[in-house]
Design an enzyme around this catalytic site. Structure first.
Site, PDB file in Angstrom:
ATOM      1  N   THR A 145       0.815  -1.206   0.000  1.00 55.32           N
ATOM      2  CA  THR A 145       0.000   0.000   0.000  1.00 55.32           C
ATOM      3  C   THR A 145       0.854   1.264   0.000  1.00 55.32           C
ATOM      4  O   THR A 145       1.734   1.415   0.858  1.00 55.32           O
ATOM      5  CB  THR A 145      -0.901  -0.008   1.252  1.00 55.32           C
ATOM      6  OG1 THR A 145      -1.579  -1.249   1.303  1.00 55.32           O
ATOM      7  CG2 THR A 145      -1.899   1.128   1.219  1.00 55.32           C
ATOM      8  N   GLU A 146       0.587   2.169  -0.937  1.00 56.85           N
ATOM      9  CA  GLU A 146       1.293   3.445  -1.047  1.00 56.85           C
ATOM     10  C   GLU A 146       2.815   3.265  -1.094  1.00 56.85           C
ATOM     11  O   GLU A 146       3.567   4.130  -0.651  1.00 56.85           O
ATOM     12  CB  GLU A 146       0.920   4.387   0.110  1.00 56.85           C
ATOM     13  CG  GLU A 146      -0.575   4.614   0.273  1.00 56.85           C
ATOM     14  CD  GLU A 146      -1.211   5.326  -0.897  1.00 56.85           C
ATOM     15  OE1 GLU A 146      -0.474   5.979  -1.675  1.00 56.85           O
ATOM     16  OE2 GLU A 146      -2.432   5.216  -1.076  1.00 56.85           O
ATOM     17  N   LEU A 147       3.241   2.127  -1.620  1.00 49.74           N
ATOM     18  CA  LEU A 147       4.661   1.791  -1.719  1.00 49.74           C
ATOM     19  C   LEU A 147       5.372   1.830  -0.364  1.00 49.74           C
ATOM     20  O   LEU A 147       6.554   2.154  -0.265  1.00 49.74           O
ATOM     21  CB  LEU A 147       5.363   2.721  -2.718  1.00 49.74           C
ATOM     22  CG  LEU A 147       5.801   2.049  -4.023  1.00 49.74           C
ATOM     23  CD1 LEU A 147       4.624   1.338  -4.690  1.00 49.74           C
ATOM     24  CD2 LEU A 147       6.410   3.035  -5.001  1.00 49.74           C
TER      25      LEU A 147
END
Lengths: 470, 411
Positions: A145-147
């Protein structure tokens, strides 16, 4: 021969209702079906359908020389499946070409990696299953998630059998090194693919910004930048990672984003040195040049590239703590709807909406934020958790009750007059028995839809009294 | 206007702290200080009944400003929150009992008598621009303009629509306001909200109205008072500060309080202020059976008020119509979370606050409960609010006024 790798991330959350404190206990649905449907409708029209059409056209017209990787969260796939089957079909068509690789992540686009390894692993498993079910595809590469990335996340991901992972190509972790090579996650054999944030954000953030000195960005200019970066041994790959909604939603069609991108792809393909690769192809093609050490959380968000957009203030921290504190109870409840709601509440967007960092200025954080303020979203979230807790509790009590009732039925208690009970077993047992009778009685009454009137009640009471006193 | 010499302002005001009864005095003081710090020279005219304590006109402005601000008083019974009925009461007290009969019999006549006196001052004082606050001083401002031919700026802190609502408008006051807006060279509104009222309700052209928000001297509220004994046993306080009158919506506050107490009996509701609804509120809280949780603290000022702000877990401004709402800035500066009605200037200017429709007492109660029940919410509101409040500076507001003076002088 250097490569270009385009990766798109596709996600829409289930936004919550404005749940009030007076709704706690009502068990009303938590998510705003109507609003989510309306927003999704708009995005499919503005972004998903035209973008998929463009991507499919590029793949077909280039005879598969154009390739793309993407992830689509389970939360979004669920919504598409239910309401927009034609859009789902357009994604399936893309994957079917063999030139579109699906990248795995947590089904609920959650921050589970930070709070519960078990939950994290479960959600990744669910996403894999969803890809299998809808696309017949088994993902090999992972993006959190979100890197969000740390050494330990990479380790867990390797344990789950993935071959590669995505992260932000941020100077603070790369040092002097370039993001345009394949690396290895520290102490693993997991390939680490770093985002070239400059070239990615030129499209994702700056493309339509008239205040930017490079505006307007032409395909010619952009192709030049890519080619310059990609000369000879100076790079293995240019990783262009961005939100899928860049196309048509963050950058509207009117900005020329679709024409620009198509033209860029053709220009890039004109250059004999360039080729598009999926993420797995990169991993097969290139040996990692070095490992990268990321002890502290890294993300692709904001100028800080940290987690402050999701857990920067005390509201966010308290909300996250409260939801993950419920894990054991939720899983113990054995109730699938509770489990599903609990997981949907983990979607990171809910915490992003609570961010107060730039709230006064108004900016990207307002993107599809359905709440008047971060405070309102926190209130709704906490009220919903309150209701969820009640459901868990009721469920447990219900279970206990069911067990007791069953016992009552299975081994019917020998009828004894209250007096005998009082005499033989004492006040405690008498009270218990009486309480149980009342519960059974009221349950029956409810079932029969009858109300006892007061007169009847008094008669019962006085009869009892006589018996007891006699 | 020539930039070479400092601007000289003839200002008609109403009250000055510490002898104020509401936000208008605080706002006037802040603006005057701001203007003085920008180099302007101000002659400030105040109404003052003769039998007031004589110290009433000893104002402390500090070394630097004192030479720039001169106070002149006109013997009058006017005060900014007067209405026809309360004027009659004061008149009876002073005129009938003490046999002083220079005052007019009714409010509007007194306002006109005040205007006549203003002419006298306008003749004897040198100034470049006239600046007056709210309807009571409009006739005085117009009189001064007539005598001097200097440009006139009307500063609107509240209109008759805010004060009493549509149903009970006083036609005399409405006419004075409307005439004033027409004849003024420029109008200053304290918020976009008030600008809309002025344009929509009085048919004033948008281009004539400038918005100059009120501000606050925040450091005054930041000194911490530590003896908050009341809070030690986990009790929560929700606070109302303002006149107990229709405009401020204390009745909605009380109704929300009852809803809150159904869910959480550990909350106390404190009213600070006085006004025509006080008795009704007391009996209503008894009728609602919550009088043990409702505290009437009376009209507080200075450190007592700041202490109350700091004690409170939440400040609520449920105004039916609030041009600005200075108390919300005071609460924020004190580090207290705020919940404000959408029908207020503050709600359009402040980001780090909770907002509600004044009539929606269920939502109001829900938000009160949220702050009381979820400590992280109050903490974030408080932290972000106390830094946001710094963007409201009187110096900046004064500069905006100066540029309005510039515009009307050039025209």
């Amino acid at each position: 021969m250097p490569s270009i790798s385009l990766y798109l991330h596709c996600h829409q959350p289930q936004r919550m209702k404005q749940y009030s404190v007076f709704d706690i206990g009502s068990h009303n649905p938590y998510f705003d079906e109507a609003m989510n449907g309306a927003i999704l409708e708009r995005i499919t029209q503005k972004s998903y359908l035209p973008t998929n059409k463009m991507l499919l056209g590029l793949i077909k017209n280039s005879q598969g020389r154009f390739k793309v990787s993407m992830s689509i969260t389970g939360v979004l796939l669920e919504q598409l499946e239910k309401r927009f089957p034609a859009v789902l079909k357009s994604f399936q068509d893309l994957v079917e070409t063999g030139c579109c690789e699906l990248v795995c992540e947590t089904y609920y686009h959650s921050l589970a990696a930070l709070y519960s390894k078990d939950e994290f692993v479960s959600q990744v498993g669910l996403q894999k299953k969803k890809f299998q079910q809808l696309f017949g595809f088994t993902p090999a590469v992972f993006r959190n998630t979100e890197l969000m990335y740390t050494n330990s996340v990479a380790k867990t991901v390797e344990e789950m059998g993935f071959t590669g992972i995505l992260a932000e190509g941020w100077e603070k972790v790369l040092g002097w090194r370039s993001p345009n090579f394949v690396y290895r996650a520290k102490d693993t054999n997991l390939a680490l693919l770093m985002r070239n944030y400059r070239l990615s954000d030129d499209i994702a953030f700056r493309f339509s910004n008239r205040g930017w000195k490079e505006w307007p960005l032409t395909s010619e200019k952009y192709a030049d930048w890519v080619n310059q970066t990609n000369i000879g041994d100076a790079a293995q790959t240019i990783n262009l990672f961005m939100d899928y909604e860049t196309f048509g939603e963050h950058q509207w069609e009117e900005t020329g984003i679709f024409n620009f991108f198509e033209a860029f792809v053709w220009r890039a393909l004109d250059h004999p040195q360039n080729s598009f690769k999926t993420l797995s192809e990169l991993i097969q093609l290139y040996e990692p040049v070095d490992y990268v050490d990321v002890p502290h959380a890294l993300s692709w968000a904001d100028t800080e590239r940290d987690l402050s957009a999701w857990l920067g203030n005390t509201m966010q921290q308290s909300a996250l703590e409260r939801i993950y504190a419920l894990e054991k109870q939720v899983k113990g409840s054995g109730d699938e709807t509770i489990l599903d709601d609990w997981r949907k509440l983990q979607t990171s967007d809910h915490f992003y909406y609570m961010c107060t960092k730039w709230f006064s200025d108004g900016d990207v954080h307002k993107y599809f934020n359905p709440y008047e303020s971060p405070y309102e979203s926190y209130i709704a979230f906490m009220n919903i958790i309150g209701d969820l807790e009640m459901r868990i509790e009721n469920g447990l009590r219900g279970k206990d009750q069911a067990l007791q009732d069953e016992k009552l039925v299975r081994e019917p208690v020998k009828r004894q007059s209250p007096k005998t009970i009082l005499e033989q077993k004492g006040r405690k047992v008498y009270n218990k028995r009486k309480a149980r009778e009342t519960i059974v009685k009221s349950a029956l009454k409810k079932k029969n839809g009858k109300k006892i009137d007061h007169a009847e009640k008094n008669i019962i009471r006085s009869e009892r009294g006589k018996e007891v006193l006699a | 206007m020539k930039k070479s010499h400092p601007v000289k302002i003839l200002m008609f005001g109403w009250e000055f702290p510490p002898f104020n009864s509401g936000g208008l005095g605080v706002a006037c003081e802040g603006l005057v200080r701001g203007l003085a710090s920008c180099g302007a020279k101000i002659t400030f005219v105040l109404p003052k009944p003769v039998d007031c304590a004589s110290s009433a006109c000893c104002f402390e402005f500090g070394e630097d400003a004192s030479e720039k601000i001169r106070i002149k008083t006109i013997d009058s019974l006017l005060n900014p929150y007067v209405n026809s009925r309360t004027y009659g009461d004061t008149y009876r007290d002073l005129v009938v009992q003490k046999k002083r009969n220079i005052y007019a019999r009714d409010l509007v006549s007194e306002v006109m008598r005040y205007a006549e006196n203003a002419k006298r001052i306008a003749k004897n004082v040198e100034f470049d621009v006239i600046h007056c606050h709210d309807w009571l001083s409009f006739p005085a401002g117009l009189a001064a303009k007539e005598i001097s031919g200097k440009p006139l700026v009307f500063h609107v802190h509240a209109t008759e629509f805010d004060r009493v609502g549509e149903g009970s408008l006083n036609p005399d006051i409405y006419v004075i306001e409307k005439e004033g807006f027409k004849k003024a060279d420029a109008i200053v509104a304290v918020s976009e909200y008030t600008k809309r009222v002025i344009c929509d309700r009085y048919g004033v052209d948008q281009s004539k109205v400038r918005v100059v928000p009120n501000a606050i001297q925040a450091d005054k509220y930041r000194a911490k008072f530590c003896d908050l004994n009341f809070k030690k046993n986990g009790k929560k306080i929700v606070l109302f500060v303002g006149r107990l009158t229709y405009q401020k919506g204390p009745d909605y506050f009380l109704r929300a309080a009852r809803r809150v107490l159904e869910k959480n009996p550990e909350v106390y509701f404190v009213f600070s202020g006085s006004g025509d609804m006080e008795r009704w509120l007391i009996s209503e809280s008894a009728r609602l059976n919550i009088s043990d949780k409702v505290i009437f603290a009376g009209f507080l000022r200075g450190s007592e008020l700041i202490r109350l702000y700091q004690m409170a877990d939440l400040y609520v401004m449920p105004s039916v119509s609030e041009p600005f709402g200075l108390t919300s800035l005071e609460a924020m500066a004190s580090g207290t979370p705020i919940l404000v009605a959408r029908t207020s200037g503050a709600s359009e200017m402040i980001s780090h606050c909770l907002k509600v429709d004044f009539w929606d007492t269920d939502q109001m109660a829900a938000k009160m409960l949220a702050v009381v029940n979820y400590p992280a919410l109050g903490q974030c509101l408080s932290e972000n609010g106390s830094s946001e409040v710094d963007k409201f500076s009187w110096r900046e507001s004064a500069q905006k006024c100066l540029s309005v003076y510039g515009e009307v002088s050039e025209a």
